[in-house]
Design a protein around this motif. Structure first.
Motif, PDB file in Angstrom:
ATOM      1  N   THR A  88       0.832  -1.592  -0.259  1.00 55.91           N
ATOM      2  CA  THR A  88      -0.026  -0.466   0.094  1.00 55.91           C
ATOM      3  C   THR A  88       0.785   1.121   0.302  1.00 55.91           C
ATOM      4  O   THR A  88       0.717   2.180  -0.329  1.00 55.91           O
ATOM      5  CB  THR A  88      -0.635   0.295   1.123  1.00 55.91           C
ATOM      6  OG1 THR A  88      -0.064  -0.551   2.233  1.00 55.91           O
ATOM      7  CG2 THR A  88      -1.824  -0.833   0.900  1.00 55.91           C
ATOM      8  N   LEU A 124      -8.257   5.898  -0.661  1.00 52.61           N
ATOM      9  CA  LEU A 124      -8.734   4.718  -0.946  1.00 52.61           C
ATOM     10  C   LEU A 124      -7.653   3.649  -0.599  1.00 52.61           C
ATOM     11  O   LEU A 124      -7.546   3.077  -0.380  1.00 52.61           O
ATOM     12  CB  LEU A 124      -7.588   4.845  -2.704  1.00 52.61           C
ATOM     13  CG  LEU A 124      -7.631   3.651  -3.349  1.00 52.61           C
ATOM     14  CD1 LEU A 124      -9.184   3.313  -3.883  1.00 52.61           C
ATOM     15  CD2 LEU A 124      -6.639   4.086  -4.640  1.00 52.61           C
ATOM     16  N   ARG A 132      -8.936   1.653   2.521  1.00 54.81           N
ATOM     17  CA  ARG A 132     -10.284   0.886   2.252  1.00 54.81           C
ATOM     18  C   ARG A 132      -9.230  -0.294   1.883  1.00 54.81           C
ATOM     19  O   ARG A 132      -9.448  -1.369   1.840  1.00 54.81           O
ATOM     20  CB  ARG A 132     -11.108   1.380   1.239  1.00 54.81           C
ATOM     21  CG  ARG A 132     -11.552   1.952   1.408  1.00 54.81           C
ATOM     22  CD  ARG A 132     -13.723   2.227   0.701  1.00 54.81           C
ATOM     23  NE  ARG A 132     -13.537   0.828   0.093  1.00 54.81           N
ATOM     24  CZ  ARG A 132     -14.998  -0.068   0.501  1.00 54.81           C
ATOM     25  NH1 ARG A 132     -15.145   0.967   1.247  1.00 54.81           N
ATOM     26  NH2 ARG A 132     -14.896  -1.085   0.046  1.00 54.81           N
ATOM     27  N   ILE A 133      -8.646  -0.100   0.900  1.00 59.37           N
ATOM     28  CA  ILE A 133      -7.617  -1.249   0.813  1.00 59.37           C
ATOM     29  C   ILE A 133      -6.812  -1.610   1.592  1.00 59.37           C
ATOM     30  O   ILE A 133      -7.117  -3.503   1.827  1.00 59.37           O
ATOM     31  CB  ILE A 133      -5.959  -0.995  -0.294  1.00 59.37           C
ATOM     32  CG1 ILE A 133      -7.148  -0.307  -2.030  1.00 59.37           C
ATOM     33  CG2 ILE A 133      -5.349  -2.092  -0.770  1.00 59.37           C
ATOM     34  CD1 ILE A 133      -5.513  -0.066  -2.605  1.00 59.37           C
ATOM     35  N   ARG A 168      -9.451  -4.640   3.324  1.00 58.24           N
ATOM     36  CA  ARG A 168      -9.861  -5.565   2.179  1.00 58.24           C
ATOM     37  C   ARG A 168      -8.901  -5.886   2.242  1.00 58.24           C
ATOM     38  O   ARG A 168      -9.348  -7.898   2.267  1.00 58.24           O
ATOM     39  CB  ARG A 168     -10.481  -4.934   1.532  1.00 58.24           C
ATOM     40  CG  ARG A 168     -11.841  -3.918   1.262  1.00 58.24           C
ATOM     41  CD  ARG A 168     -12.587  -3.657   0.214  1.00 58.24           C
ATOM     42  NE  ARG A 168     -12.889  -4.775  -0.839  1.00 58.24           N
ATOM     43  CZ  ARG A 168     -12.698  -5.452  -1.816  1.00 58.24           C
ATOM     44  NH1 ARG A 168     -12.675  -4.528  -2.491  1.00 58.24           N
ATOM     45  NH2 ARG A 168     -12.927  -6.259  -2.354  1.00 58.24           N
ATOM     46  N   VAL A 225      -7.854  -7.433  -4.707  1.00 57.49           N
ATOM     47  CA  VAL A 225      -8.744  -5.652  -3.906  1.00 57.49           C
ATOM     48  C   VAL A 225      -8.239  -4.530  -3.924  1.00 57.49           C
ATOM     49  O   VAL A 225      -8.911  -3.340  -4.450  1.00 57.49           O
ATOM     50  CB  VAL A 225      -7.814  -6.124  -2.158  1.00 57.49           C
ATOM     51  CG1 VAL A 225      -8.373  -4.424  -1.266  1.00 57.49           C
ATOM     52  CG2 VAL A 225      -8.245  -7.082  -2.114  1.00 57.49           C
ATOM     53  N   ASP A 257     -10.810  -4.246  -7.210  1.00 58.91           N
ATOM     54  CA  ASP A 257     -11.516  -3.263  -7.230  1.00 58.91           C
ATOM     55  C   ASP A 257     -12.123  -2.421  -6.806  1.00 58.91           C
ATOM     56  O   ASP A 257     -12.647  -1.150  -6.893  1.00 58.91           O
ATOM     57  CB  ASP A 257     -12.418  -4.184  -6.294  1.00 58.91           C
ATOM     58  CG  ASP A 257     -12.958  -5.820  -6.858  1.00 58.91           C
ATOM     59  OD1 ASP A 257     -12.632  -6.227  -8.137  1.00 58.91           O
ATOM     60  OD2 ASP A 257     -12.664  -6.444  -5.547  1.00 58.91           O
ATOM     61  N   GLU A 258     -11.045  -1.834  -5.976  1.00 54.64           N
ATOM     62  CA  GLU A 258     -10.898  -0.255  -5.791  1.00 54.64           C
ATOM     63  C   GLU A 258     -10.922   1.011  -6.075  1.00 54.64           C
ATOM     64  O   GLU A 258     -11.306   2.473  -6.172  1.00 54.64           O
ATOM     65  CB  GLU A 258     -10.367  -0.423  -4.186  1.00 54.64           C
ATOM     66  CG  GLU A 258     -10.089  -1.185  -2.478  1.00 54.64           C
ATOM     67  CD  GLU A 258     -11.697  -0.867  -2.748  1.00 54.64           C
ATOM     68  OE1 GLU A 258     -12.244   0.550  -2.652  1.00 54.64           O
ATOM     69  OE2 GLU A 258     -12.552  -1.428  -1.975  1.00 54.64           O
ATOM     70  N   ASN A 314     -14.048   1.230  -7.857  1.00 57.86           N
ATOM     71  CA  ASN A 314     -14.567   2.157  -7.588  1.00 57.86           C
ATOM     72  C   ASN A 314     -15.073   3.396  -7.778  1.00 57.86           C
ATOM     73  O   ASN A 314     -15.510   3.651  -7.666  1.00 57.86           O
ATOM     74  CB  ASN A 314     -14.791   1.249  -6.625  1.00 57.86           C
ATOM     75  CG  ASN A 314     -15.887  -0.071  -6.315  1.00 57.86           C
ATOM     76  OD1 ASN A 314     -16.115  -0.219  -6.631  1.00 57.86           O
ATOM     77  ND2 ASN A 314     -15.261  -0.950  -5.121  1.00 57.86           N
ATOM     78  N   LEU A 315     -13.453   3.576  -7.832  1.00 56.03           N
ATOM     79  CA  LEU A 315     -12.862   5.196  -7.076  1.00 56.03           C
ATOM     80  C   LEU A 315     -13.099   5.494  -8.777  1.00 56.03           C
ATOM     81  O   LEU A 315     -14.263   6.994  -9.057  1.00 56.03           O
ATOM     82  CB  LEU A 315     -11.183   4.805  -7.298  1.00 56.03           C
ATOM     83  CG  LEU A 315     -10.767   6.655  -7.284  1.00 56.03           C
ATOM     84  CD1 LEU A 315     -10.776   7.178  -5.794  1.00 56.03           C
ATOM     85  CD2 LEU A 315      -9.315   6.017  -7.124  1.00 56.03           C
TER      86      LEU A 315
END
Ligand code: GDP
Length: 297
Positions: free
Chosen positions: A32, A52, A55-56, A59, A78, A81-82, A85-86
């Motif tokens: 991350t 972001l 959230r990563i 999850r 993950v 997906d994020e 979504n972003l």
């Protein structure tokens, strides 16, 4: 190519983690950190990055185990997906009015690609949706803009409505809609005036057109090459006009990607289309998932 730096950096990070049979909290932390730096370097809004990453992390650490994927692959999923979504998750559709014509108002700063995109969108509606649009020249301040739209109309073999530079933009728009009803044009795409900067006069004029014409869509055209400026422009247009969607132009250039990744989060309005070149067929429906895949490789 767009997103090159971001894609390079993220793909390097991903390679390191994909093969792992076990992913520790430390691995997630390192990953991350790399993702965070890559996004900041790509000029993504820092608040957006912060949310972001949170959230990563949440999850990726607490994730449910999926048998078909290695733990490393799951972490990457993950991230993908994020990112999807972003950028808005699902692909977003264009409105259709209950009673035609559907009216689309194009707004944006000068040079963003508004007039070109008006032509591209008309072409897209005809080719992909079998529609029959009327283009409307409401930029009364620049005779060159009217001429440009007329030239596009000739190239596309589509009607262009103009009353020159003397009429009021609200009247032009209203008369154009009446004409579209008469001629059975099912879409009316209004090319409005742009300025070099966001200013009060411009916004007032656009608000007047909006109030009178009640468009089904207001698309803001922004230049993805301008990064955070594009995001700021989107924020002010959205505050003043409550836009319904964004068209990001010049994604064929070497944009770092900050605008594409921040605009939805900052304005909560979807990116509907992406301009991929100067030609009239170089407009694509924006697919968040495909874009995330492109970035992650
Ligand atoms: P307007 O002032 O906002 O109406 O901008 P124009 O439509 O005149 O476009 C400004 C310049 O950007 C023109 O040279 C266009 O050809 C170019 N342009 C618009 N969209 C794109 C795009 O998606 N990619 C590239 N490479 N150029 C674009």
């Amino acid at each position: 190519m767009a997103f090159e730096g971001l894609a390079d950096r993220l793909q390097g990070t991903i390679k390191k983690i994909t093969g792992k049979g076990k992913v520790s909290e430390q691995d997630v932390k390192e990953m991350t950190r790399e993702v965070r730096l890559a996004l900041l370097e790509a000029d993504v809004n820092f608040k957006v990055v912060k949310q972001l990453i949170a959230r990563i992390k949440e999850r990726a650490v607490g994730q449910e185990v999926m048998e078909s994927l290695t733990p490393g692959q799951q972490v990457i999923k993950v991230v993908k997906d994020e990112l999807t979504n972003l950028m808005g998750g699902e692909q977003s559709k264009i409105a259709v009015a209950d009673r035609p014509p559907t009216v689309i108002m194009m707004v944006g700063l000068q040079g963003a690609g508004k007039t070109t995109t008006t032509g591209k969108l008309a072409n897209h509606l005809r080719k992909k949706h079998n529609r029959n649009p009327l283009l409307v020249a409401c930029d009364i301040y620049r005779p060159a803009a009217i001429k440009q739209l007329e030239t596009l109309g000739t190239q596309l073999d589509m009607p262009v409505f103009s009353l020159g530079t003397e009429a009021n933009p609200v009247d032009i728009a209203n008369q154009a809609i009446a004409k579209a009803k008469e001629d059975h044009n099912d879409y009316v795409i209004i090319d409005t005036a742009g300025r070099l900067h966001v200013d009060e006069n411009l916004m007032e004029e656009l608000q007047q057109i909006k109030a009178d014409v009640k468009p089904d869509e207001i698309f803001l055209v922004v230049d993805s090459m301008t990064g955070q400026d594009a995001v700021n422009v989107a924020e002010s247009f959205n505050e003043q006009l409550d836009i319904t969607g964004v068209v990001l132009t010049k994604l064929d250039g070497d944009t770092r990607g900050g605008a594409a990744l921040s605009i939805k989060a900052v304005t909560d309005k979807p990116i509907k289309f992406a301009g991929m070149g100067e030609k009239l067929d170089q407009l694509e429906a924006f697919h968040p998932e495909r874009m995330a895949s492109r970035i992650l490789g």
